[in-house]
Design an enzyme around this catalytic site. Structure first.
Site, PDB file in Angstrom:
ATOM      1  N   GLU A   1      39.430  59.619  67.632  1.00 61.95           N
ATOM      2  CA  GLU A   1      39.817  59.196  68.973  1.00 61.95           C
ATOM      3  C   GLU A   1      40.962  57.892  68.727  1.00 61.95           C
ATOM      4  O   GLU A   1      41.896  57.928  69.428  1.00 61.95           O
ATOM      5  CB  GLU A   1      38.831  58.445  69.905  1.00 61.95           C
ATOM      6  CG  GLU A   1      39.074  57.722  70.851  1.00 61.95           C
ATOM      7  CD  GLU A   1      37.897  57.414  71.978  1.00 61.95           C
ATOM      8  OE1 GLU A   1      36.668  57.826  71.754  1.00 61.95           O
ATOM      9  OE2 GLU A   1      37.896  56.805  72.804  1.00 61.95           O
ATOM     10  N   ARG A   2      40.508  57.194  67.557  1.00 60.67           N
ATOM     11  CA  ARG A   2      41.432  56.020  67.567  1.00 60.67           C
ATOM     12  C   ARG A   2      42.776  56.333  66.880  1.00 60.67           C
ATOM     13  O   ARG A   2      43.755  55.999  67.228  1.00 60.67           O
ATOM     14  CB  ARG A   2      40.739  54.772  66.891  1.00 60.67           C
ATOM     15  CG  ARG A   2      39.576  54.042  67.715  1.00 60.67           C
ATOM     16  CD  ARG A   2      38.416  53.418  66.943  1.00 60.67           C
ATOM     17  NE  ARG A   2      37.487  52.912  68.045  1.00 60.67           N
ATOM     18  CZ  ARG A   2      36.419  52.579  67.766  1.00 60.67           C
ATOM     19  NH1 ARG A   2      35.941  52.488  66.600  1.00 60.67           N
ATOM     20  NH2 ARG A   2      35.582  52.536  68.839  1.00 60.67           N
TER      21      ARG A   2
END
Lengths: 383, 256
Positions: free
Chosen positions: A242-243
């Site tokens: 996600e990051r």
């Protein structure tokens, strides 16, 4: 990262898709407060863009994560952060754990249609009183025969009003907070599940964000992803992707912001010269471009290590932290040089200013990123 | 049915073009090459015909030029769905359409294509002759400016775009060479699986030599000079009008 012809070709496809299928409708979607996720996802599914790293058995292409980073970066050309974030939820936030740890049953039922673009996925982790502090969530799933009965409330859920299912983090036991959680797939049409009103936000306005309520929602235990109690660990691993996605997907937005500002400052005359000719402006833009290239290098480094199978929690957190701070710097500085025009709503720089603000909040706040980095540096206060 | 689609790598519109030291061509080292726009429509038309016929037809992308400039163009065609590629490797800067058409024809002759599609014209030189000349050299029936195609009864019907909003339907027997107008369909994006599968498709490389006696050469390339000049017409009204009319008619040629 070493780019092959295939990386470049993927970049071109995604860039052209974004420029033709998303960018022209951006203004309309921003005004409507939503964008047609099913329509866009189906088109992307047809181009195999929603399962780049996913298991080929379920329609994915099974490539390494460098292709996902290229995908995320090229998506920036769509120039609509709302749609880009929503796509990222589908590809890199709600489905990585399902792909890695899900059973054949739930992969067939939920992963395959997510990859083909028939389903819209959402990730439901945050709660009204548990955002950054994931371990403190209260939503629970109690066993009842072969089922779970889920009760609780989730908050800030991207894609909520359009989602066909939610990947929900719940407490499934009374064990310690890091060992009592599970990820469970919950179809959005399950009785007892309801989605609240869309939240009115200062940016990301074309993205539908809403709370989701669970009132005695019954789902089969077979819808759990992986082992019971492993949810927290799976979610933490899922956060790496996600990051990295969130960081890579902002690079072009920042680059465009700087380019647009150079163009505007070249045209804009004051005191008999282009305002770009002021050293304070061209030096500042050079600084920002330098910072941007440094962030790109950090993102690629994190990606390389991730592809090598290493844990990149710290590097991904650093990249996410830096991207949140840098996009605020870039958009704030650029907006300043646009003067009054920058303070209007209908120009790309002001939209990036509003949309980019989320980068320091969503997917883990700057403060949480700092905490993670400190933990890896072993500099947190000793108990 | 065997369909060849001629594709050309041309300098991207986004490239910053500059003339090289010979003053007869551009500096290719600083240019990004992309697929010629109307060739994309020709490829899409060929792929749609193949899909519609659904009888094992074959689409082959064909290009000519240097390896550096054209490899992406061929891979793009293969990624979109072409079955194989033919690359006529040639580093020559000869841009004579007849020489180019002859080289294509020599190398395509034995392939016995039923159809040769080309874009209407290349966006860099704009000659619009290659497809027509190949048709002539290979003894094919030929049509230009195709905006719609229909395969039926062993022939191809082509809707041609004429001037002033007029159209013409022509029916050609196979083999046929047709140049395709831009905008007639919606070229597909290469899918990721198409991109990854492109490298496994056949790509035949042929060393090609263009004629050393081209009928057309570039003698000098230059950037037009832009000049601003104000001509002041003085005198009485009749004299000014006469002088102005003369300029409009004979110098600027905006009235006759």
């Amino acid at each position: 990262m070493k780019f092959t012809d295939e990386h470049h070709a993927l970049y071109k496809t995604v860039k052209e898709f974004g420029e033709n299928e998303i960018k022209p409708f951006s203004e309309e979607w921003e005004k409507a407060g939503i964008y047609p996720a099913h329509e866009i996802f189906k088109k992307m599914g047809d181009l195999d863009l929603l399962g780049i790293t996913k298991d080929p058995k379920y329609g994915g292409t099974g490539l390494d994560y460098s292709f996902s980073v290229v995908f995320a970066e090229a998506l920036g050309h769509a120039c609509n952060a709302s749609a880009i974030m929503s796509i990222g939820v589908q590809t890199d936030m709600a489905t990585p754990a399902l792909d890695k740890y899900g059973s054949d049953l739930i992969k067939k039922e939920f992963l395959a249609p997510s990859i083909s673009g028939d389903y819209v996925a959402a990730l439901a982790v945050s709660e009204p009183n548990s955002g950054s502090d994931v371990a403190s969530i209260k939503t629970s799933a109690k066993k009842d025969g072969d089922d779970y009965i889920i009760n609780g409330q989730k908050m800030w859920i991207t894609n909520a009003t359009q989602a066909d299912y939610f990947c929900v983090l719940v407490n499934t036991s009374n064990d310690s907070v890091h060992h009592n959680k599970s990820l469970i797939v919950v179809p959005s049409n399950t009785p007892g599940l309801s989605v609240g009103d869309k939240i009115d936000k200062i940016g990301m306005r074309a993205s539908d964000t809403a709370p989701v309520y669970f009132d005695n929602v019954r789902v089969p235990q077979a819808y759990r992803i992986g082992e019971e109690g492993a949810g927290f660990t799976m979610q933490m691993k899922q956060f790496q992707e996600e990051r990295l996605f969130l960081t890579a997907s902002t690079l072009i937005a920042m680059e465009n912001c700087i380019k647009d500002t150079i163009e505007y400052c070249t045209e804009r005359k004051a005191f008999g010269k282009s305002i770009l000719d002021n050293q304070v402006i061209h030096f500042r833009l050079a600084e920002l471009q330098t910072e941007l290239e440094a962030l790109r290098a950090l993102t690629y480094k994190a990606c390389d290590r991730f592809v090598d199978g290493k844990d990149v929690t710290m590097l991904a957190s650093m990249a996410k932290l830096k991207s949140g701070r840098l996009i605020r710097e870039v958009t704030d500085s650029c907006l300043q040089y646009w003067g009054g025009m920058g303070f209007t709503t209908e120009n790309p720089v002001s939209q990036q200013y509003r949309d980019g603000r989320l980068q320091s909040i969503g997917g883990g706040t700057d403060e949480i990123m700092l905490q993670i980095i400190c933990k890896h540096m072993d500099t947190l206060p000793k108990k | 049915m065997k369909i060849a689609v001629l594709t050309k790598a041309i300098p991207s519109y986004e490239s910053s073009i500059r003339i090289d030291s010979s003053s007869t061509w551009i500096d290719e080292s600083v240019v990004n090459f992309v697929v010629n726009e109307s060739d994309s429509y020709a490829l899409e038309e060929a792929l749609q015909i193949k899909e519609k016929l659904d009888n094992g037809s074959e689409v082959v992308v064909v290009t000519m030029g240097s390896q550096d400039n054209t490899s992406k163009v061929l891979k793009d065609g293969l990624a979109k769905g072409a079955d194989r590629a033919i690359f006529i490797q040639n580093e020559d800067s000869n841009t004579d359409p007849l020489s180019i058409a002859k080289l294509f024809s020599q190398n395509l002759k034995d392939e016995n294509f039923d159809l040769v599609f080309s874009g209407l014209q290349s966006d860099d030189l704009g000659s619009g002759q290659t497809g027509v000349l190949i048709g002539e050299l290979l003894g094919m029936s030929t049509a230009t400016l195709g905006i719609e195609t229909d395969i039926q009864d062993g022939k191809i019907k082509i809707k041609r775009e004429l001037e002033s909003g007029w159209f013409q339907w022509v029916t050609l027997p196979f083999p046929a060479s047709v140049s395709i107008q831009s905008g007639i369909n919606e070229p597909r994006y290469p899918s990721l699986k198409g991109i990854m599968g492109a490298k496994r498709k056949e790509s035949k490389v042929i060393d090609g030599q263009l004629s050393d006696d081209p009928k057309q050469n570039f003698i000098n390339l230059f950037v037009p000079k832009t000049e601003k000049a104000t001509e002041k017409i003085e005198g009485d009204v009749d004299g000014i009008v006469a002088k102005l009319m003369d300029i409009l008619k004979n110098k600027l040629r905006v009235i006759s």
